[in-house]
Every structure is written in structure tokens, then in C-alpha cells.
Design a protein around this motif. Structure first.
Motif, PDB file in Angstrom:
ATOM      1  N   TYR A  52      49.795  16.412  38.251  1.00  0.00           N
ATOM      2  CA  TYR A  52      48.634  16.973  38.940  1.00  0.00           C
ATOM      3  C   TYR A  52      49.105  17.991  39.968  1.00  0.00           C
ATOM      4  O   TYR A  52      49.899  17.655  40.851  1.00  0.00           O
ATOM      5  CB  TYR A  52      47.831  15.876  39.656  1.00  0.00           C
ATOM      6  N   GLN A  88      39.665  10.656  39.945  1.00  0.00           N
ATOM      7  CA  GLN A  88      38.661  10.547  38.887  1.00  0.00           C
ATOM      8  C   GLN A  88      39.272   9.967  37.611  1.00  0.00           C
ATOM      9  O   GLN A  88      38.691   9.093  36.969  1.00  0.00           O
ATOM     10  CB  GLN A  88      38.028  11.915  38.622  1.00  0.00           C
ATOM     11  N   ASP A  89      40.467  10.472  37.234  1.00  0.00           N
ATOM     12  CA  ASP A  89      41.135   9.964  36.029  1.00  0.00           C
ATOM     13  C   ASP A  89      41.513   8.490  36.177  1.00  0.00           C
ATOM     14  O   ASP A  89      41.303   7.688  35.262  1.00  0.00           O
ATOM     15  CB  ASP A  89      42.391  10.785  35.728  1.00  0.00           C
ATOM     16  N   PRO A 100      41.164  15.235  40.965  1.00  0.00           N
ATOM     17  CA  PRO A 100      41.250  14.888  39.532  1.00  0.00           C
ATOM     18  C   PRO A 100      41.995  13.582  39.264  1.00  0.00           C
ATOM     19  O   PRO A 100      41.574  12.801  38.407  1.00  0.00           O
ATOM     20  CB  PRO A 100      41.984  16.089  38.928  1.00  0.00           C
TER      21      PRO A 100
END
Length: 181
Positions: free
Chosen positions: A165, A21-22, A18
Motif C-alpha cells: 500500500y 477497508q481491505d 485502502p
């Protein structure tokens, strides 16, 4: 594979994380302006291999192939760019065996420069990434290895924000991507 119409899959599991991707989205959207310099450190702590990874004829490289390739892959994803120039230095142990510490400099086709420290030699390694842009900075702490929680600190003219995260199941995400493909 392309010529044969066959899909090729490689376990570059970090590209599915994640935070990767962010961060890719933030860079594409210009959140910190044009990326100028990236610093990446990926270390696992001291390791000693007694298998194919220690054999230069089979392994090719040590720390670069063991832990560094994952960072090289997610840099391409984050920057949306390909390396066009590379320079490297390795620890002296690479004269007799595979290297356990590699320092890599890259220039990407979008003009970004990257400094990478890939090592399996130094105790208490950092697993961080810093991206300096023309209008801000993003610092990722404890993120470049997929096995721990980490944070992104985003600094722009509007101030600083951070995102936490949790350590995901990176390999599960990679297997899901294989399945979806």
C-alpha cells in the motif's frame, strides 16, 4: 446530533485508508477465521508539546488522544465490533502532565482481545498491526500511521500473500467522505 437530525463528522481519517477497508473485508469474509488477538503499535517518535496538547485540563490524555484514537477507531471498523472492557497503564510522566505512552487492553463484544501501544515517547517507533485468527494471521507493517508506505502479509492454510500500500492522502480521503456525507 442524531436527535437534532444533524450529521456528525469526526476526522478519523484512517478508517478510509485502502488497507483498513481491505482488512475489514477480509475479516468479514472469515479469511483468517475468528479474530482472537490483535496487537497494534502506533508511535510518532518523541514529541514535546508547548500548546494545549500539554495541558491536562484541555487535552485530557496525550498519546491516546493524539495518535491512539485513530487506531481505536480503525479497530472498531476492522473488527466490526465495539469494545466492552478496557484496561490501561500510562507512563509515569502522566502524574504531572499528559501521558506520552499508553498501553491499552481491550475486549470487544465479538470476543477479540486487543493490545495497543500508543506512544509519543519512544524513539524509532513501529507502526504495525498483527491480527491473529483461528485459521491464519495478518501482519500489517508500517501501516498504522497514514504517512508511509506499508504492507499486509496474509498467512492462511493456502500459504502467504502480501499486498503493498502506497501512502495515500488520508486527510483527502476523509474530506471526500465528509463531502459525500
Amino acid at each position: 446530533c442524531g436527535g437534532a437530525g444533524v450529521k456528525l463528522g469526526i476526522n478519523f481519517h484512517n478508517r478510509h485508508l485502502p488497507w483498513v477497508q481491505d482488512l475489514s473485508r477480509m475479516i468479514r469474509e472469515g479469511l483468517i477465521g475468528e479474530v482472537e488477538v490483535v496487537q497494534v503499535e502506533v508511535g510518532s517518535g518523541p514529541r514535546h508539546y508547548e500548546n494545549w496538547r500539554a495541558e491536562p485540563a484541555m487535552a485530557g490524555l496525550g498519546s491516546v488522544h493524539n495518535v491512539g484514537v485513530h487506531a481505536l477507531d480503525f479497530l472498531r471498523v476492522i473488527l466490526g465490533s465495539e469494545p466492552v472492557e478496557v484496561m490501561a497503564m500510562f507512563d509515569e510522566s502522566s502524574c504531572e502532565s499528559v501521558e506520552m505512552l499508553g498501553l491499552i487492553l481491550l475486549r470487544f463484544d465479538n470476543g477479540a482481545l486487543a493490545y495497543c501501544n500508543f506512544n509519543e515517547a519512544l524513539p524509532n517507533p513501529r507502526t504495525d498491526i498483527t491480527i491473529h485468527g483461528s485459521a491464519g494471521r495478518i501482519v500489517g507493517t508500517s501501516l498504522t500511521r497514514s504517512r508511509s508506505d506499508g504492507d499486509l502479509a496474509i498467512l492462511t492454510e493456502d500459504g502467504e500473500t502480501s499486498i503493498h500500500y502506497a501512502a495515500p492522502e488520508a486527510h483527502r480521503l476523509s474530506v471526500a467522505a465528509f463531502t459525500n456525507a
